[in-house]
Every structure is written in C-alpha cells, then in structure tokens.
Design an enzyme around this catalytic site. Structure first.
Site, PDB file in Angstrom:
ATOM      1  N   CYS B  86      82.869   5.095  94.738  1.00  0.00           N
ATOM      2  CA  CYS B  86      82.474   6.436  95.174  1.00  0.00           C
ATOM      3  C   CYS B  86      81.190   6.363  96.007  1.00  0.00           C
ATOM      4  O   CYS B  86      81.206   5.817  97.101  1.00  0.00           O
ATOM      5  CB  CYS B  86      82.349   7.350  93.948  1.00  0.00           C
ATOM      6  SG  CYS B  86      82.404   9.085  94.376  1.00  0.00           S
ATOM      7  N   HIS B 195      87.498   6.308  90.648  1.00  0.00           N
ATOM      8  CA  HIS B 195      86.583   5.767  89.630  1.00  0.00           C
ATOM      9  C   HIS B 195      87.323   4.958  88.563  1.00  0.00           C
ATOM     10  O   HIS B 195      87.713   5.520  87.533  1.00  0.00           O
ATOM     11  CB  HIS B 195      85.863   6.925  88.927  1.00  0.00           C
ATOM     12  CG  HIS B 195      84.849   7.608  89.772  1.00  0.00           C
ATOM     13  ND1 HIS B 195      83.513   7.248  89.782  1.00  0.00           N
ATOM     14  CD2 HIS B 195      84.966   8.630  90.654  1.00  0.00           C
ATOM     15  CE1 HIS B 195      82.856   8.023  90.623  1.00  0.00           C
ATOM     16  NE2 HIS B 195      83.706   8.870  91.167  1.00  0.00           N
ATOM     17  N   GLU B 197      86.059   3.053  86.429  1.00  0.00           N
ATOM     18  CA  GLU B 197      85.250   3.035  85.192  1.00  0.00           C
ATOM     19  C   GLU B 197      85.494   4.281  84.340  1.00  0.00           C
ATOM     20  O   GLU B 197      85.100   4.318  83.176  1.00  0.00           O
ATOM     21  CB  GLU B 197      83.757   2.874  85.543  1.00  0.00           C
ATOM     22  CG  GLU B 197      83.029   4.127  86.005  1.00  0.00           C
ATOM     23  CD  GLU B 197      83.308   4.509  87.456  1.00  0.00           C
ATOM     24  OE1 GLU B 197      84.185   3.881  88.091  1.00  0.00           O
ATOM     25  OE2 GLU B 197      82.657   5.452  87.955  1.00  0.00           O
TER      26      GLU B 197
END
Lengths: 83, 228
Positions: B86, B195, B197
């Site tokens: 990002c 994302h 994560e």
C-alpha cells in the site's frame, strides 16, 4: 528574496479522475462550453538569492515537487523587494 | 530470519505487519525508525501501509527521502527481499525501485474491502507457495491505488513477467493492466496495493496472505541452507 511559483499538472494523456469529475459537475451546471479540466498543484517557494537558482529549482521540481513519471511542471522565478 | 518493519511518521499498518511476522509466521521482527540508516542486520525489509508524512504532496513522495530509505536501497541492491504494501508500494514507486506511479482511484473514493487477485507469477521469492494462476482474496484499503505507467513500461512489465498480482473479476481503482502488484526485474523488490498482512489468520476473515510471508521465509531458508 525571490518568489518561485511552481505549477504541477498531470501529463497530457494521463487520465485525470479529479478533472473528469469537475468537468462533469461544470457540465451539469450548464457550462457546456467547458471542453476539458485538468487539476494540478500550485506551490510558492520563497528563496534567498543563490547561485544557479534556476538549476536548483529545476532539480527540486524533478526530485520532489513533481513526479516526472506522470506529471509535468513549470515555474516562474520573480524577485521580491522587501517592504 | 530477521525482518524489519520501517516506521515512518504516519505509518499505520506497521503493527499488522509486525504481528503477521511475529505471530502468524513465527519469525523475528523489529520496528525500525525512519531515521535509521543502517539496515544491514535485517534479512528482509517491510514497508508498511499508512499515510507517511500525511500523504502530503504525493503518497510516498516525502518518505522516499527518509534516512531509512538509503538502507532500503542498499538492501535491494544486495538482493534481500523488500516488500512494500500500500503506502509502502507508493514509496517504492517514488524511490524508483519500481517503475510507474500512483494516481487517485478512478472513482475518487477510498476503497476498503476484500478483493480477488490472480497470482500471475508464482515463481518469485514472494509467491512460490501459491499455485500458478491461483485466485486469492486479500483486502485493499487505499485512495490512491490507480497504477499508471507508459505503454513501454507496461509492455516491459508484461514481457518480463513482473506483474505478480492482477485484480481479478473487477478492477476496483482503475489501475492500468489491472495491476495490483509488481516486482523489479531482479525479483527481490515487490510492491502491492492489497494488504497480505491483513489476511493471515482466520479471525481476520482471510488467510490467503500467509503464503506470501511463508514464501519469503522458505526461499530465504533454501538460499541460506549452507551458511546457517
């Protein structure tokens, strides 16, 4: 002192989603004559007199103030007389 | 394996990234301040999402000149894995480690929701645990993820197999070529808007991001099998 005016706009050919939205708004307000809208940034730098002023401004634009991948820039340098 | 999560003023996905490594992957990880120049003790560098320097001027434009970026450049030159997610991707673009630039989303809205991605290249150190052409679900959360590059760059990215992830089914932000993530030519610097994560545990709703971190670890272990 010098005042440097920097104008940054998206390169021709790069679709500008903001410009497109604003053009749509102007058209809906009946300003049908508007052909195109490009949205950019305007910056003012106050600078001390320095050697190679133009070269430095060019460098600042290229390295930070604009992203040459998608943006064009131009600038004006004018002397400001202190009041 | 020791990971660094670079923290810029305004980073806000650094904690998620830290936990993905520490808890989901079970490896060593540290937060590293943007003021730190020397990143030589880390095996992998993670640039997290967020709004570094308030996204002022352009996303990633100011972070690109932070002290830590000289360490990131060095790590990239040494062939260490560098992952930018990002805002981290935006920083990699601004720094020139990856080609192209980001514009505001096509519909001018901040988009925050899971999207489908197609793994276009599963032969990288970041994606080797995925199947070829696998479709995965990973959340996105950005206002400026509309990838832009010129025709020549897009052609090169395609020819060199550098487009690692593409949006699948629908293109949420207007990105050229449906690009969601790209890698450098050498194959050690990956930038992606989604994302991973945020998709490493059932409790988060998705787990498809875990394989990305597992790929990094597996490839690192394989290349260090003789030395460690």
């Amino acid at each position: 002192m010098y005042k440097v005016k920097v104008y940054v706009t998206l390169k021709a050919g790069v679709l500008d989603p903001q410009g497109k939205a604003v053009k749509g708004a102007l058209h809906s307000m009946d300003y049908k004559e508007v052909q195109d809208v490009t949205i950019g940034k305007y910056m003012e730098l106050m600078m001390e007199k320095t050697e190679n002023m133009e070269e430095k401004v060019e460098e600042m634009c290229h390295r930070l103030l604009a992203n040459p991948v998608i943006e064009d820039y131009r600038y004006e340098i004018e002397e400001v007389v202190p009041q | 394996m020791k990971y660094a999560v670079i923290v810029f003023p305004g980073s806000n996905c650094d904690v998620d990234m830290y936990h993905a490594i520490k808890d989901a992957l079970g490896e060593e990880v540290e937060y590293v301040s943007h003021t730190e120049k020397d990143l030589s003790e880390y095996d992998a560098i993670l640039l997290p999402g967020g709004f570094s320097y308030g996204d002022y001027l352009r996303s990633g434009a100011i972070a690109r000149f932070a002290n830590a970026m000289s360490g990131v450049m060095k790590a990239a030159e040494e062939g260490k894995p560098v992952l930018g997610v990002c805002n981290g991707f935006q920083v990699l673009l601004e720094s020139g480690l990856l080609p192209g630039a980001m514009k505001r989303n096509r519909d001018l809205k901040f988009i925050c929701r899971p999207v489908n991605l197609k793994v276009e290249n599963h032969e990288t150190m970041f994606t080797s645990e995925y199947e070829k052409g696998e479709v995965i679900t990973i959340p996105i959360a950005h206002g400026e993820g509309n990838y832009e590059c010129n025709d020549k760059t897009l052609k090169e990215l395609e020819e060199n197999n550098q487009i690692v992830f593409r949006y699948h089914g629908e293109n949420p932000n207007g990105s050229r070529g449906d690009v969601a993530g790209i890698i450098n030519e050498r194959g050690n610097v990956l930038g992606m808007m989604p994302h991973p994560e945020r998709a490493v545990d059932e409790i988060l709703g998705h787990t498809d991001g875990l394989k990305l971190f597992q790929s990094i670890l597996k490839n690192w272990r394989e290349s260090h099998v003789c030395t460690s």
